[in-house]
Design an enzyme around this catalytic site. Sequence first.
Site, PDB file in Angstrom:
ATOM      1  N   GLU A  31      69.116  58.577  24.874  1.00 18.54           N
ATOM      2  CA  GLU A  31      69.875  58.206  26.090  1.00 18.54           C
ATOM      3  C   GLU A  31      70.391  59.662  26.350  1.00 18.54           C
ATOM      4  O   GLU A  31      71.491  59.915  25.693  1.00 18.54           O
ATOM      5  CB  GLU A  31      71.109  57.314  25.994  1.00 18.54           C
ATOM      6  CG  GLU A  31      72.218  56.867  26.860  1.00 18.54           C
ATOM      7  CD  GLU A  31      73.279  56.319  26.562  1.00 18.54           C
ATOM      8  OE1 GLU A  31      74.397  56.675  26.987  1.00 18.54           O
ATOM      9  OE2 GLU A  31      73.249  55.349  25.783  1.00 18.54           O
TER      10      GLU A  31
ATOM     11  N   ARG B 258      76.828  64.363  31.247  1.00 19.06           N
ATOM     12  CA  ARG B 258      77.847  65.159  30.841  1.00 19.06           C
ATOM     13  C   ARG B 258      77.758  66.612  31.167  1.00 19.06           C
ATOM     14  O   ARG B 258      78.647  67.218  31.267  1.00 19.06           O
ATOM     15  CB  ARG B 258      78.541  64.744  29.476  1.00 19.06           C
ATOM     16  CG  ARG B 258      78.744  63.502  28.979  1.00 19.06           C
ATOM     17  CD  ARG B 258      79.217  63.279  27.687  1.00 19.06           C
ATOM     18  NE  ARG B 258      79.323  61.974  27.226  1.00 19.06           N
ATOM     19  CZ  ARG B 258      79.363  61.581  25.804  1.00 19.06           C
ATOM     20  NH1 ARG B 258      79.798  62.462  25.156  1.00 19.06           N
ATOM     21  NH2 ARG B 258      79.421  60.454  25.644  1.00 19.06           N
TER      22      ARG B 258
ATOM     23  N   LYS C 252      77.415  47.092  27.250  1.00 19.80           N
ATOM     24  CA  LYS C 252      77.970  48.133  26.252  1.00 19.80           C
ATOM     25  C   LYS C 252      79.297  47.968  26.081  1.00 19.80           C
ATOM     26  O   LYS C 252      80.142  48.137  26.895  1.00 19.80           O
ATOM     27  CB  LYS C 252      77.521  49.502  26.911  1.00 19.80           C
ATOM     28  CG  LYS C 252      78.156  50.862  26.063  1.00 19.80           C
ATOM     29  CD  LYS C 252      77.974  51.943  26.958  1.00 19.80           C
ATOM     30  CE  LYS C 252      78.782  53.164  26.232  1.00 19.80           C
ATOM     31  NZ  LYS C 252      78.329  54.412  27.155  1.00 19.80           N
TER      32      LYS C 252
END
Length: 230
Positions: free
Chosen positions: A57, A61, A145
């Site tokens: 994943e 960012r 999540k």
Amino acid sequence: MSLKSSAPAEPSGSGPERGVLERLGAARVVPVVVVDDAEQGLGVARALDDGGLPVAEVTFRTSGARAAIEAITDRHPGMLVGAGTVVDPRQVEEAVTAGAAFLVSPGLSVPVVRAAQDAGVPIVPGVATASDIMAALDLGITTVKLFPAGVVGGPAAIKALSAPFGQVRFVPTGGVSAANLPEYLGLPSVLAVGGSWMVDKKLVAAGDLAAITRRTAEAVAIAAGARPGG
């Protein structure tokens, strides 16, 4: 590389989307990767694969996230690559165009979920409360999540939330480590866990791919020994 799951979780979705979630459930551990560019991304992908975990994943960012996803999907076609920290519809488009097979967001955003659904790519939105889960269910999402898992109650929170929401599968992320990995994976409602300890930023920056491979192999071994209800 074949990944076999010992978890009984039933991912939501259908067709290709369901297949992606099933692969996440088979992996049981989803490395949360932060890289600055395509070169770093390729190195980490190779180290993860060598460690027996062809899943990544790549978080949005950094400015190099899109290039990293493109490079990994091109050079490692057998790897399941997703985009994390997706917080707006523009990033959904960027990630899908780059080749991301799944998306992960830190919270629940209706526009982001809708954009992912329109693109036909499974998304795992972040939740922290029962209200968040109900909002996700309203959007047709049953795999979420739990974030930040360690802050909002960890395994105890998942047990509590699983009682009223038996159809929901969780991917706890935040505060997950090799030490508590068995506790999380021992819960029947946990599809997989997200974690970054295998791909620590210091290791990535130093180019210590051997350490990443070693930590990944350890995580794979721990996950293989963890059984729901055990």
